[in-house]
Design a protein around this motif. Structure first.
Motif, PDB file in Angstrom:
ATOM      1  N   ASN A  74      49.500  59.302  56.310  1.00  0.00           N
ATOM      2  CA  ASN A  74      49.260  58.917  57.873  1.00  0.00           C
ATOM      3  C   ASN A  74      49.066  57.262  57.553  1.00  0.00           C
ATOM      4  OD1 ASN A  74      49.251  58.639  60.375  1.00  0.00           O
ATOM      5  ND2 ASN A  74      47.564  60.096  60.793  1.00  0.00           N
ATOM      6  N   GLN A  75      50.062  56.544  57.251  1.00  0.00           N
ATOM      7  CA  GLN A  75      49.967  54.921  56.967  1.00  0.00           C
ATOM      8  C   GLN A  75      49.726  54.370  58.624  1.00  0.00           C
ATOM      9  OE1 GLN A  75      50.064  53.176  54.095  1.00  0.00           O
ATOM     10  NE2 GLN A  75      49.516  54.929  53.094  1.00  0.00           N
ATOM     11  N   LYS A  76      50.235  54.753  59.513  1.00  0.00           N
ATOM     12  CA  LYS A  76      49.949  54.244  60.671  1.00  0.00           C
ATOM     13  C   LYS A  76      48.461  54.275  61.285  1.00  0.00           C
ATOM     14  CE  LYS A  76      52.551  54.568  64.937  1.00  0.00           C
ATOM     15  NZ  LYS A  76      53.204  55.142  65.865  1.00  0.00           N
ATOM     16  N   ALA A  77      47.775  55.376  61.118  1.00  0.00           N
ATOM     17  CA  ALA A  77      46.483  55.639  61.334  1.00  0.00           C
ATOM     18  C   ALA A  77      45.692  54.703  60.631  1.00  0.00           C
ATOM     19  CB  ALA A  77      45.990  56.937  61.018  1.00  0.00           C
ATOM     20  N   LEU A  78      46.082  54.563  59.030  1.00  0.00           N
ATOM     21  CA  LEU A  78      45.479  53.607  58.403  1.00  0.00           C
ATOM     22  C   LEU A  78      45.415  52.177  58.791  1.00  0.00           C
ATOM     23  CD1 LEU A  78      43.813  53.260  55.776  1.00  0.00           C
ATOM     24  CD2 LEU A  78      46.176  53.375  54.494  1.00  0.00           C
ATOM     25  N   ALA A  79      46.502  51.696  59.029  1.00  0.00           N
ATOM     26  CA  ALA A  79      46.881  50.356  59.716  1.00  0.00           C
ATOM     27  C   ALA A  79      45.945  50.170  60.944  1.00  0.00           C
ATOM     28  CB  ALA A  79      48.241  50.238  59.910  1.00  0.00           C
ATOM     29  N   GLU A  80      45.902  50.965  61.724  1.00  0.00           N
ATOM     30  CA  GLU A  80      44.693  51.084  62.871  1.00  0.00           C
ATOM     31  C   GLU A  80      43.539  50.980  62.625  1.00  0.00           C
ATOM     32  OE1 GLU A  80      45.365  50.479  66.040  1.00  0.00           O
ATOM     33  OE2 GLU A  80      47.268  50.176  65.404  1.00  0.00           O
ATOM     34  N   ILE A  81      42.935  51.789  61.528  1.00  0.00           N
ATOM     35  CA  ILE A  81      41.804  51.563  61.013  1.00  0.00           C
ATOM     36  C   ILE A  81      41.339  50.303  60.443  1.00  0.00           C
ATOM     37  CG2 ILE A  81      40.181  52.638  59.173  1.00  0.00           C
ATOM     38  CD1 ILE A  81      41.560  55.352  59.666  1.00  0.00           C
ATOM     39  N   ARG A  82      42.246  49.629  59.492  1.00  0.00           N
ATOM     40  CA  ARG A  82      42.066  48.491  58.784  1.00  0.00           C
ATOM     41  C   ARG A  82      41.759  47.318  59.840  1.00  0.00           C
ATOM     42  NH1 ARG A  82      45.658  49.652  53.503  1.00  0.00           N
ATOM     43  NH2 ARG A  82      43.986  50.558  52.388  1.00  0.00           N
ATOM     44  N   LYS A  83      42.242  47.488  61.016  1.00  0.00           N
ATOM     45  CA  LYS A  83      42.188  46.359  61.990  1.00  0.00           C
ATOM     46  C   LYS A  83      40.997  46.588  62.609  1.00  0.00           C
ATOM     47  CE  LYS A  83      46.981  46.416  63.245  1.00  0.00           C
ATOM     48  NZ  LYS A  83      48.015  46.787  64.174  1.00  0.00           N
ATOM     49  N   GLU A  84      40.555  47.782  62.893  1.00  0.00           N
ATOM     50  CA  GLU A  84      39.064  47.908  63.234  1.00  0.00           C
ATOM     51  C   GLU A  84      37.842  47.916  62.369  1.00  0.00           C
ATOM     52  OE1 GLU A  84      39.750  51.427  65.696  1.00  0.00           O
ATOM     53  OE2 GLU A  84      41.500  50.623  66.491  1.00  0.00           O
ATOM     54  N   VAL A  85      38.161  48.088  61.126  1.00  0.00           N
ATOM     55  CA  VAL A  85      36.926  48.118  60.363  1.00  0.00           C
ATOM     56  C   VAL A  85      36.940  46.994  59.361  1.00  0.00           C
ATOM     57  CG1 VAL A  85      35.944  49.620  58.405  1.00  0.00           C
ATOM     58  CG2 VAL A  85      36.983  50.572  60.472  1.00  0.00           C
ATOM     59  N   GLY A  86      35.521  46.366  59.430  1.00  0.00           N
ATOM     60  CA  GLY A  86      35.442  45.097  58.563  1.00  0.00           C
ATOM     61  C   GLY A  86      34.886  45.585  57.125  1.00  0.00           C
ATOM     62  N   MET A  87      35.144  44.788  56.089  1.00  0.00           N
ATOM     63  CA  MET A  87      34.490  45.038  54.782  1.00  0.00           C
ATOM     64  C   MET A  87      33.827  43.792  54.342  1.00  0.00           C
ATOM     65  SD  MET A  87      35.699  47.913  51.769  1.00  0.00           S
ATOM     66  CE  MET A  87      34.232  48.554  51.046  1.00  0.00           C
TER      67      MET A  87
END
Lengths: 248, 223
Positions: A74-87
């Motif tokens: 699920n690379q699509k979900a991963l791309a969304e998550i990375r936009k919304e999660v800072g590290m």
């Protein structure tokens, strides 16, 4: 309460080493969760799973409504998550070839395609907020460790994340610079940012955390309000760990 | 027996105009070949560190073949061997440029691989964690840093390739050494002429070193 992170029965292996065992964990919006544990216990791996820097082998992981599949599916979900999660990383990981300001502007420009003036204004505002507006045009190598880590926080905030992950943000800092970074994190928590923090700073955990999680050999063995975990730990492993780290 | 050798300055000076005619060919073969070699180096260097074996293996094979055989054999193969395959003659200039391109491309692949692999993994993680795609992370974060580290070894390769073109006198390209050989055949002033030829190579490589040093100083100042 909205759940930002939901982990159910999550397992992670490095080869044959079982590093995360049946992790069940939820983080609510606005909550500050501090994860403590000995080195090698899996605490960093745990938060690195949240934005997919580590893949997990089985179980369920949902971040802000996006469900990640095991083994990097699920690379699509991963791309969304990375936009919304800072590290924020232990070693800062600033981009050495870009000025402080360009470090902060890069993701808004590339990912959100923000126009230059808007990205620039955001960067100025964030640099002000973390107290290093005067260093905007310097390169990271010209800043102190504490300043670099504050830039790294500003860089993550520029994407307006729904969740911030902190992976031992003060472990690489000289003692006199730890305070300035913790101050910024404290402010962030006060403003209602959802945070997952891996740290050895027990004072910070006690003061800022809504919930403290103690992880031992890949398992959550204790979880609760900081006062309960620190003053009245139930599990003997937690007791042993705390007596070791609080003694010095 | 007494032997006295006198360096004939007049002969050396007289050879200069004729030798200079070889320089455009030397430069064209070197820099034309290096430009193509640079493109090949980026392509095969990046393929050689790809996770997928069907990208990695052919790239590694190319690199090993052209690093592991002499460039003289490569250019002879291209000039005398390939026409049998393609069914027509290959002109010496094309053969020379192709040999430099393929040969430097193999070495530059290794330079690219080393440069990219020298960048800390944390840089990629920071890029990905900010929401950048893999290719955005590579081209805006990893590549600019890797490229700066590649400048010194690239300069090194350029100098090696410039000197390698001297071997192409064997296929009759009118480059510097070839011009010298022809001139000597008529004047029998080998010492003087090869001395001038050597100085001309040195002038080219020293100018390049100087330019590279300036680029390095400017490019690396910020990192």
């Amino acid at each position: 309460m909205t759940q930002i992170v939901q982990m159910r029965g999550m397992n992670k292996y490095f080869g044959t080493l079982h590093v995360l065992k049946e992790i069940d964990l939820t983080v609510d919006a606005g909550e500050v969760v501090v994860i403590i544990g000995a080195s090698g216990s899996g605490k960093s791996t745990l938060i690195r799973c949240v934005n997919g820097l580590e893949e997990f082998e089985s179980g369920k992981l949902v971040v802000d409504g996006n469900e990640l599949a095991p083994k990097g599916g699920n690379q699509k979900a991963l791309a969304e998550i990375r936009k919304e999660v800072g590290m924020v990383f232990q070693q800062f990981n600033l981009f050495p070839h870009l000025t402080v300001k360009k470090n902060i502007m890069l993701a808004p420009r590339k990912v959100k395609e923000a126009p230059e003036p808007i990205a620039s204004a955001t960067a100025d505002r964030l640099l002000n907020r973390v107290g290093i507006a005067s260093q905007a045009d310097k390169y990271p190598s010209h800043l102190s460790g504490g300043q670099q880590q504050r830039v790294a926080i500003a860089r993550a905030l520029a994407m307006e994340p729904r969740l911030m992950l902190f992976d031992e943000p003060t472990s690489a800092l000289d003692p006199e610079m730890i305070g300035e970074v913790l101050d910024v994190m404290r402010e962030l928590a006060k403003e209602g940012m959802t945070m997952m923090v891996v740290t050895h700073e027990m004072g910070f955990a006690r003061e800022v955390a809504d919930r403290v999680i103690y992880i031992h050999e890949g398992q959550i063995v204790e979880e609760g309000k900081p006062a309960d975990v620190f003053d009245n730990p139930q599990n003997e492993r937690t007791q042993a760990f705390l007596s070791r780290v609080l003694a010095h | 027996m007494e032997f006295q050798f006198q360096f004939d300055w007049q002969a050396a000076i007289n050879s200069i105009p004729y030798l200079l005619k070889g320089i455009p060919y030397t430069l064209l073969i070197s820099f034309g070949g290096l430009a193509i070699g640079f493109v090949l180096g980026i392509i095969f260097g990046l393929l050689s560190i790809n996770k997928k074996w069907f990208f990695r293996w052919p790239a590694t094979a190319y690199i090993e073949i052209f690093r592991g055989t002499p460039i003289l054999v490569q250019v002879l193969f291209i000039f005398y061997g390939l026409p049998d395959l393609v069914g027509g003659p290959i002109d010496p200039l094309t053969a020379g440029i192709a040999a430099i391109a393929l040969n430097s491309g193999a070495y530059i692949s290794e330079v690219v691989r080393g440069g990219v692999q020298s960048i800390d993994k944390g840089q990629t993680e920071a890029g990905l964690s900010l929401g950048l795609s893999r290719s955005q992370t590579f081209w805006s974060i990893i590549w600019p840093q890797a490229f700066r580290r590649m400048i010194p070894p690239l300069g090194n390769q350029a100098i090696v390739s410039i000197k390698d073109t001297s071997l192409f006198s064997v296929i009759g390209v009118g480059e510097l050494v070839r011009q010298g050989q022809v001139y000597i055949a008529n004047t029998f002033t080998a010492f003087e002429v090869y001395f001038v030829v050597a100085l001309m190579y040195l002038a080219i490589t020293l100018s390049l070193s100087l330019v590279l040093r300036l680029i390095e100083r400017r490019g690396l100042a910020s990192v």
